[in-house]
Design a protein around this motif. Structure first.
Motif, PDB file in Angstrom:
ATOM      1  N   ALA A   1      10.410   8.312   9.223  1.00  0.00           N
ATOM      2  CA  ALA A   1       9.916   9.054  10.930  1.00  0.00           C
ATOM      3  C   ALA A   1       9.995  10.515  10.807  1.00  0.00           C
ATOM      4  O   ALA A   1       9.176  11.159  11.214  1.00  0.00           O
ATOM      5  N   ALA A   2      10.932  11.082  10.107  1.00  0.00           N
ATOM      6  CA  ALA A   2      10.983  12.372   9.853  1.00  0.00           C
ATOM      7  C   ALA A   2       9.943  13.186   9.014  1.00  0.00           C
ATOM      8  O   ALA A   2       9.252  14.202   9.628  1.00  0.00           O
ATOM      9  N   ASP A   3       9.231  12.176   7.908  1.00  0.00           N
ATOM     10  CA  ASP A   3       8.162  12.873   7.379  1.00  0.00           C
ATOM     11  C   ASP A   3       7.032  12.633   7.899  1.00  0.00           C
ATOM     12  O   ASP A   3       5.964  13.389   8.042  1.00  0.00           O
ATOM     13  N   LEU A   4       6.680  11.600   8.829  1.00  0.00           N
ATOM     14  CA  LEU A   4       5.536  11.376   9.689  1.00  0.00           C
ATOM     15  C   LEU A   4       5.471  12.498  10.675  1.00  0.00           C
ATOM     16  O   LEU A   4       4.408  12.950  10.827  1.00  0.00           O
ATOM     17  N   ALA A   5       6.607  12.715  11.402  1.00  0.00           N
ATOM     18  CA  ALA A   5       6.653  13.810  12.180  1.00  0.00           C
ATOM     19  C   ALA A   5       6.218  15.269  11.660  1.00  0.00           C
ATOM     20  O   ALA A   5       5.571  15.950  12.375  1.00  0.00           O
ATOM     21  N   LEU A   6       6.860  15.558  10.573  1.00  0.00           N
ATOM     22  CA  LEU A   6       6.437  16.865   9.715  1.00  0.00           C
ATOM     23  C   LEU A   6       4.867  16.777   9.363  1.00  0.00           C
ATOM     24  O   LEU A   6       4.467  17.778   9.569  1.00  0.00           O
ATOM     25  N   ALA A   7       4.581  15.728   8.987  1.00  0.00           N
ATOM     26  CA  ALA A   7       2.957  15.605   8.696  1.00  0.00           C
ATOM     27  C   ALA A   7       2.047  15.672   9.865  1.00  0.00           C
ATOM     28  O   ALA A   7       1.065  16.216   9.620  1.00  0.00           O
ATOM     29  N   LEU A   8       2.605  14.944  10.997  1.00  0.00           N
ATOM     30  CA  LEU A   8       1.514  15.048  12.072  1.00  0.00           C
ATOM     31  C   LEU A   8       2.313  15.717  13.363  1.00  0.00           C
ATOM     32  O   LEU A   8       2.385  15.186  14.617  1.00  0.00           O
ATOM     33  N   GLU A   9       2.643  16.842  13.119  1.00  0.00           N
ATOM     34  CA  GLU A   9       3.448  17.627  14.387  1.00  0.00           C
ATOM     35  C   GLU A   9       2.838  17.791  15.454  1.00  0.00           C
ATOM     36  O   GLU A   9       3.170  17.844  16.223  1.00  0.00           O
ATOM     37  N   SER A  10       1.424  17.919  15.375  1.00  0.00           N
ATOM     38  CA  SER A  10       0.506  18.020  16.462  1.00  0.00           C
ATOM     39  C   SER A  10       0.249  16.521  17.275  1.00  0.00           C
ATOM     40  O   SER A  10      -0.431  16.596  18.325  1.00  0.00           O
ATOM     41  N   VAL A  11       0.606  15.619  16.384  1.00  0.00           N
ATOM     42  CA  VAL A  11       0.442  14.153  17.205  1.00  0.00           C
ATOM     43  C   VAL A  11       1.738  13.749  17.511  1.00  0.00           C
ATOM     44  O   VAL A  11       1.812  13.205  18.638  1.00  0.00           O
ATOM     45  N   LEU A  12       2.754  13.643  16.431  1.00  0.00           N
ATOM     46  CA  LEU A  12       4.144  13.299  16.810  1.00  0.00           C
ATOM     47  C   LEU A  12       5.057  14.205  16.951  1.00  0.00           C
ATOM     48  O   LEU A  12       5.309  14.852  15.815  1.00  0.00           O
ATOM     49  N   ASP A  13       5.575  14.593  17.918  1.00  0.00           N
ATOM     50  CA  ASP A  13       6.447  15.524  18.155  1.00  0.00           C
ATOM     51  C   ASP A  13       7.904  15.243  18.908  1.00  0.00           C
ATOM     52  O   ASP A  13       7.866  14.153  19.684  1.00  0.00           O
ATOM     53  N   ASP A  14       8.774  16.323  19.059  1.00  0.00           N
ATOM     54  CA  ASP A  14      10.023  15.885  19.936  1.00  0.00           C
ATOM     55  C   ASP A  14      10.536  14.601  19.522  1.00  0.00           C
ATOM     56  O   ASP A  14      11.096  13.789  20.290  1.00  0.00           O
ATOM     57  N   VAL A  15      11.002  14.435  18.205  1.00  0.00           N
ATOM     58  CA  VAL A  15      11.470  13.211  17.707  1.00  0.00           C
ATOM     59  C   VAL A  15      12.983  13.577  17.975  1.00  0.00           C
ATOM     60  O   VAL A  15      13.620  14.641  17.164  1.00  0.00           O
ATOM     61  N   THR A  16      13.740  12.810  18.606  1.00  0.00           N
ATOM     62  CA  THR A  16      15.075  12.816  18.618  1.00  0.00           C
ATOM     63  C   THR A  16      15.849  11.484  18.458  1.00  0.00           C
ATOM     64  O   THR A  16      14.968  10.189  18.580  1.00  0.00           O
ATOM     65  N   ARG A  17      17.078  11.186  17.891  1.00  0.00           N
ATOM     66  CA  ARG A  17      17.802  10.091  17.664  1.00  0.00           C
ATOM     67  C   ARG A  17      18.894  10.051  18.524  1.00  0.00           C
ATOM     68  O   ARG A  17      19.729  11.108  18.404  1.00  0.00           O
ATOM     69  N   ASN A  18      19.418   8.875  18.862  1.00  0.00           N
ATOM     70  CA  ASN A  18      20.417   8.703  19.595  1.00  0.00           C
ATOM     71  C   ASN A  18      20.959   7.363  19.028  1.00  0.00           C
ATOM     72  O   ASN A  18      20.728   6.280  19.701  1.00  0.00           O
ATOM     73  N   GLY A  19      22.013   7.481  18.183  1.00  0.00           N
ATOM     74  CA  GLY A  19      22.404   6.060  17.744  1.00  0.00           C
ATOM     75  C   GLY A  19      21.330   5.278  16.832  1.00  0.00           C
ATOM     76  O   GLY A  19      20.562   5.943  15.990  1.00  0.00           O
ATOM     77  N   VAL A  20      21.167   4.118  17.471  1.00  0.00           N
ATOM     78  CA  VAL A  20      20.213   3.346  16.884  1.00  0.00           C
ATOM     79  C   VAL A  20      18.545   3.355  17.388  1.00  0.00           C
ATOM     80  O   VAL A  20      17.867   2.930  17.332  1.00  0.00           O
ATOM     81  N   PHE A  21      18.847   4.273  18.452  1.00  0.00           N
ATOM     82  CA  PHE A  21      17.469   4.777  19.152  1.00  0.00           C
ATOM     83  C   PHE A  21      16.898   5.910  18.598  1.00  0.00           C
ATOM     84  O   PHE A  21      17.375   6.933  18.330  1.00  0.00           O
ATOM     85  N   LEU A  22      15.460   5.873  18.721  1.00  0.00           N
ATOM     86  CA  LEU A  22      14.545   6.944  18.333  1.00  0.00           C
ATOM     87  C   LEU A  22      13.510   7.271  19.190  1.00  0.00           C
ATOM     88  O   LEU A  22      12.887   6.392  19.439  1.00  0.00           O
ATOM     89  N   ARG A  23      13.418   8.388  19.821  1.00  0.00           N
ATOM     90  CA  ARG A  23      12.314   8.887  20.785  1.00  0.00           C
ATOM     91  C   ARG A  23      11.572   9.669  20.190  1.00  0.00           C
ATOM     92  O   ARG A  23      12.112  10.848  19.354  1.00  0.00           O
ATOM     93  N   ALA A  24      10.227   9.997  20.714  1.00  0.00           N
ATOM     94  CA  ALA A  24       9.402  10.953  20.305  1.00  0.00           C
ATOM     95  C   ALA A  24       8.192  11.086  21.450  1.00  0.00           C
ATOM     96  O   ALA A  24       8.213  10.237  22.295  1.00  0.00           O
ATOM     97  N   ARG A  25       7.159  11.779  21.192  1.00  0.00           N
ATOM     98  CA  ARG A  25       6.113  11.802  21.988  1.00  0.00           C
ATOM     99  C   ARG A  25       4.833  11.723  21.047  1.00  0.00           C
ATOM    100  O   ARG A  25       4.884  12.323  20.008  1.00  0.00           O
ATOM    101  N   LEU A  26       4.133  10.864  21.202  1.00  0.00           N
ATOM    102  CA  LEU A  26       2.942  10.219  20.616  1.00  0.00           C
ATOM    103  C   LEU A  26       1.704  10.471  21.387  1.00  0.00           C
ATOM    104  O   LEU A  26       1.377   9.868  22.258  1.00  0.00           O
TER     105      LEU A  26
END
Length: 430
Positions: free
Chosen positions: A76-101
């Motif tokens: 997920a971190a690589d995906l957000a880095l490569a597509l920062e204009s598309v997938l951003d605000d990536v946050t993790r909380n335990g087993v949960f991951l949230r972002a904006r697509l």
């Protein structure tokens, strides 16, 4: 005594020569292994890496694919880095991951195939997971939701164009022609020759007394009913009962559902008793997993999910909120709702107006979430210990036997109904 020193010396010379030959062979093996290792390393370096391509805003972005499991996944971190204009605000909380697509919120849970995208809940063919401290998303998410096209997962050399999949190559998870997940939501339960494994879960136990009545504790009453239900089902055909606990011990909520999954259960029935501040409150109800429709249902689920100690806390209703909407599309949830109706009807007949039918309700009970992945799951609230009349009934052998028999009758009737619904259609002409 005569000693042949010449023969002895000859043997020594032969032994020394043999050792030299063995040593030379060992050296040759080590050299050969080193050469082979070098060749394999060069071949691996020359082998094209497996990647997945995403078409975004007219450009192609290639992302490295890992195969910790049988399907390709992207970090997920690589995906957000490569597509920062598309997938951003990536946050993790335990087993949960949230972002904006594309400006909309997306939310994932490790090991769950459901994710929320804006107001919708979508199901993946394969779940995201955690590995090596990183969060991995199946490549299917990239090709179906991130990319503007639907490229295949392919092995390509750096800087080269992705190769066209051949007719003999296996379809990727994103391919429209890809087969659905192999797991049938109702595998053995539709086989009339296969006995049902019914998991009976007496709530609470040990240091967790549950609801307190005037002269009883919930943990004791539900265990007594569960034992009677176990005995009742042992006498029924094509049913194999199991108890998550058969003594006064505390069992963690996750362990209860894992017990059901490990035994390949076909049905999960958790037995509980209710309570209310108003001592006039009475009645029985059956619960399946879903969003709480009332504040009372929400508070009860929150209390049950918390456990006796803070350290025992399971998920809160808000933690599983986005999962629940997706589960509405699964076979097991629909069957849970249906089975709950069988239970209510059976207990209503057994009580004969002695207690109000509070109906089938839904609530975010954590213990149901784990079991529901594999089987229909319900909680049966047998009555109110805060009501003196119902407490006496539930604390007596006659009442416990009546409830246990009613639930057993519901299980048998529901099995017959399901087998009838899923029976193969008769061949034409018959």
């Amino acid at each position: 005594m005569v000693v042949d020193r010449g023969a002895r010396g000859e043997r020594g010379r032969v032994g020394a020569g043999g050792r030299l030959v063995v040593a030379a062979a060992a050296v040759a093996i080590v050299v050969a292994q080193a050469v082979l290792s070098g060749i394999l390393t060069r071949l691996e370096a020359q082998a094209p890496p497996e990647t997945v391509q995403a078409e975004v805003s007219g450009r192609t972005v290639s992302l490295a694919v890992a195969r910790h499991r049988a399907y390709p996944a992207v970090e997920a971190a690589d995906l957000a880095l490569a597509l920062e204009s598309v997938l951003d605000d990536v946050t993790r909380n335990g087993v949960f991951l949230r972002a904006r697509l594309h400006g909309e919120e997306v939310a994932f849970e490790a090991e769950s195939p459901f994710f929320r995208h804006g107001e919708r809940t979508v199901q993946l063919a394969n779940p995201p997971y955690e590995e090596g401290g990183a969060f991995w998303l199946p490549a299917e998410f990239v090709t179906r939701w991130v990319s503007e096209g639907s490229p295949q997962v392919a092995a390509v050399s750096p800087g080269s164009e992705p190769s066209e999949p051949s007719a003999s190559s296996p379809a990727s998870p994103a391919s429209p022609s890809a087969a659905p997940p192999a797991d049938d939501p109702l595998p053995a339960r539709v086989d009339p020759a296969a006995p049902w494994r019914v998991i009976i879960d007496p709530g609470h136990g040990g240091r967790d007394p549950g609801t307190l009545g005037g002269a009883s504790q919930e943990k004791d009453i539900v265990l007594a009913i569960a034992r009677r239900l176990y005995e009742e089902l042992e006498g029924r055909e094509m049913v194999e009962p199991y108890l998550t606990r058969d003594t006064d011990v505390y069992v963690d909520l996750d362990q209860r559902s894992q017990f059901a999954v490990d035994r390949a259960g076909d049905l999960f029935v958790s037995i509980h008793a209710n309570a209310a501040a108003d001592e006039r409150a009475r009645g029985f109800e059956t619960i399946f997993l879903g969003q709480a429709r009332s504040e009372e249902a929400r508070e009860i689920a929150l209390r049950e999910n918390r456990g006796p100690d803070v350290d025992d806390a399971a998920g809160s209703p808000s933690d599983v909120r986005f999962i629940l909407a997706g589960l509405d599309r699964t076979e097991n949830l629909a069957e849970s709702r249906l089975f709950a109706g069988f239970v209510q009807n059976s207990i209503r007949s057994a009580r004969r107006g002695g207690s109000p039918d509070r109906g089938v309700i839904q609530g975010p009970w954590w213990v149901l979430l784990g079991a529901l992945v594999r089987m229909p799951s319900v909680i049966v609230e047998v009555g109110f210990l805060s009501n003196a009349e119902e407490e006496r009934y539930l604390n007596g052998a006659e009442g416990q036997e009546a409830i246990a028999r009613a639930v057993a009758d519901a299980i048998v009737a529901y099995r017959e109904d399901l087998l009838r619904r899923y029976a193969p259609a008769p061949e034409s002409g018959c």
